[in-house]
Design a protein around this motif. Sequence first.
Motif, PDB file in Angstrom:
ATOM      1  N   CYS A  52      -4.929   6.275   1.100  1.00 57.96           N
ATOM      2  CA  CYS A  52      -4.252   5.439   1.961  1.00 57.96           C
ATOM      3  C   CYS A  52      -5.045   4.155   2.733  1.00 57.96           C
ATOM      4  O   CYS A  52      -6.818   4.449   2.896  1.00 57.96           O
ATOM      5  CB  CYS A  52      -3.778   6.563   3.283  1.00 57.96           C
ATOM      6  SG  CYS A  52      -3.268   4.881   4.845  1.00 57.96           S
ATOM      7  N   GLU A  53      -5.237   2.855   2.862  1.00 64.83           N
ATOM      8  CA  GLU A  53      -5.431   1.858   3.024  1.00 64.83           C
ATOM      9  C   GLU A  53      -6.138   2.442   4.643  1.00 64.83           C
ATOM     10  O   GLU A  53      -6.927   1.257   5.164  1.00 64.83           O
ATOM     11  CB  GLU A  53      -5.507   0.460   2.400  1.00 64.83           C
ATOM     12  CG  GLU A  53      -4.906   0.501   0.982  1.00 64.83           C
ATOM     13  CD  GLU A  53      -4.641  -0.436   1.080  1.00 64.83           C
ATOM     14  OE1 GLU A  53      -3.334  -1.225   2.236  1.00 64.83           O
ATOM     15  OE2 GLU A  53      -3.485  -0.533  -0.078  1.00 64.83           O
ATOM     16  N   GLY A  59      -2.268   9.579   5.873  1.00 65.10           N
ATOM     17  CA  GLY A  59      -0.925   8.672   5.261  1.00 65.10           C
ATOM     18  C   GLY A  59      -0.066   7.851   6.387  1.00 65.10           C
ATOM     19  O   GLY A  59       0.564   8.224   6.703  1.00 65.10           O
ATOM     20  N   CYS A  60      -0.412   6.473   6.455  1.00 63.44           N
ATOM     21  CA  CYS A  60       0.298   5.837   7.008  1.00 63.44           C
ATOM     22  C   CYS A  60       1.800   5.690   6.024  1.00 63.44           C
ATOM     23  O   CYS A  60       2.717   5.534   7.072  1.00 63.44           O
ATOM     24  CB  CYS A  60      -0.793   4.450   7.121  1.00 63.44           C
ATOM     25  SG  CYS A  60      -0.062   3.174   5.930  1.00 63.44           S
ATOM     26  N   GLY A  61       2.287   5.605   4.938  1.00 60.47           N
ATOM     27  CA  GLY A  61       3.474   5.623   4.468  1.00 60.47           C
ATOM     28  C   GLY A  61       3.642   3.991   4.565  1.00 60.47           C
ATOM     29  O   GLY A  61       4.296   3.511   3.762  1.00 60.47           O
ATOM     30  N   ALA A  62       3.010   2.932   4.627  1.00 59.98           N
ATOM     31  CA  ALA A  62       3.231   1.957   5.151  1.00 59.98           C
ATOM     32  C   ALA A  62       2.376   0.882   3.834  1.00 59.98           C
ATOM     33  O   ALA A  62       3.051  -0.528   3.550  1.00 59.98           O
ATOM     34  CB  ALA A  62       3.330   1.001   6.228  1.00 59.98           C
ATOM     35  N   CYS A  63       1.147   0.681   4.087  1.00 58.50           N
ATOM     36  CA  CYS A  63       0.460   0.220   3.476  1.00 58.50           C
ATOM     37  C   CYS A  63       0.695   0.403   1.705  1.00 58.50           C
ATOM     38  O   CYS A  63       1.778   0.978   1.377  1.00 58.50           O
ATOM     39  CB  CYS A  63      -1.051   0.964   2.665  1.00 58.50           C
ATOM     40  SG  CYS A  63      -2.050   2.371   2.475  1.00 58.50           S
ATOM     41  N   CYS A  66       0.236   3.934  -0.716  1.00 58.83           N
ATOM     42  CA  CYS A  66       1.064   4.772   0.582  1.00 58.83           C
ATOM     43  C   CYS A  66       2.593   4.433  -0.392  1.00 58.83           C
ATOM     44  O   CYS A  66       3.641   5.788  -0.904  1.00 58.83           O
ATOM     45  CB  CYS A  66       0.944   4.810   1.703  1.00 58.83           C
ATOM     46  SG  CYS A  66      -0.024   5.736   2.521  1.00 58.83           S
TER      47      CYS A  66
HETATM   48 ZN    ZN Z   1      -1.426   4.294   3.744  1.00 59.23          ZN
END
Ligand code: ZN
Length: 376
Positions: A52-53, A59-63, A66
């Motif tokens: 994850c960035e 894990g942000c789920g948005a980058c 992810c």
């Molecule tokens: Zn992420």
Amino acid sequence: MSLSRIRGQDGAIAHLRSAFEARRLAHAYVFNGPDGVGKETAALELAAALNCEAGGLEGCGACASCRMAAKLAHPDIHLVFPMPRDAKPAEAAEILAEQARAGYRDAGFGRKAAIISVEAVLDAVVAKANQRPYTGPWKVFVVADADAMTPEAANALLKSLEEPPDATVLVLTTSRLNALPATVLSRCQRIQFRRLPRDTVEDILLSDKRLGFNKARARAAAAVSLGSAGRAVRAEGEGLASELGRVADLMTGKRAAGVGPLLNEASQIAFRLGRQEQERLLDLMLLWLRDVLLLRELGDGAPAGEILFERQRRQLEAQARAMDARAIGDLAVRIDDARRAIERYSNPSIVFTSVLVDVAVARRRAEAGGGRAHAA
Ligand SMILES: [Zn+2]
């Protein structure tokens, strides 16, 4: 998506988290535990979180990283799983796409008579292990149902385990630890996954909209799941409806009316079903009574999706009219006692004969006098 999304596996997740925070992630792990409890999902979430960035282990789920991971299309996350011997290379990609779309990633893996071939391991692991990550920082290899590796495949994998490149994590998952070669096992750190509590299975089924469960079906599938969300998803597809039909027949006397058929039914259950199947039959009998009680108390006001035996609604309503709450409660206690008896390895023939007699007596009383007579 993140590791916190993994439900009911706090010990395993806490272990991974603290290893990561101490910068002591092992090069290779074996996630061991029953089918369908989140081993593959946890491996993939770990892989996504590592890349994850946003950093950290959530894990942000948005980058971008992810999002690619969620589509099972991340260039640094490699997944190997059993395929039929004669499968064509394109089939693996199709299965992956379907898994990503359907949301339940375990369901298609580990099919019977399937293997992980040496070609698959060479292609997806060995050849890529020494390449630099594309987007980095980590390269993660997940071998799902690793016990399906052929001996040649396991040997090929061993090479990668002996000289693990930096910033690489290999996760093997298995429900049959002893089927993995000792040479492979000895190089992996073992993490244990457990059966899930029934409530957790129900929550998992309801929380992922892509699975399409309503409350009643989630409850039923969880009841027959034996602590495995994967099994619950499969149960929904395979014969849950016919199992519900059988339970309805037992509870309404369509099956096992009269002494002869009743004894016959009890011995069929006792000798043809395994102990876990017997337990789940009793669970479903309890859920039947729950429906009867709901309809009795709420009638048409019972919330949509709450009634499990929707197809047998007329029979439920007839029992709801005939039985009072106390009679329903008494019978539920008897069925629950029977379940405990089966859990304690009591003689199933005696347990089921007795519980089916209880069901028949309660039904006769209700038919003879209705709820009011029993309450008087
Ligand atoms: Zn992420």
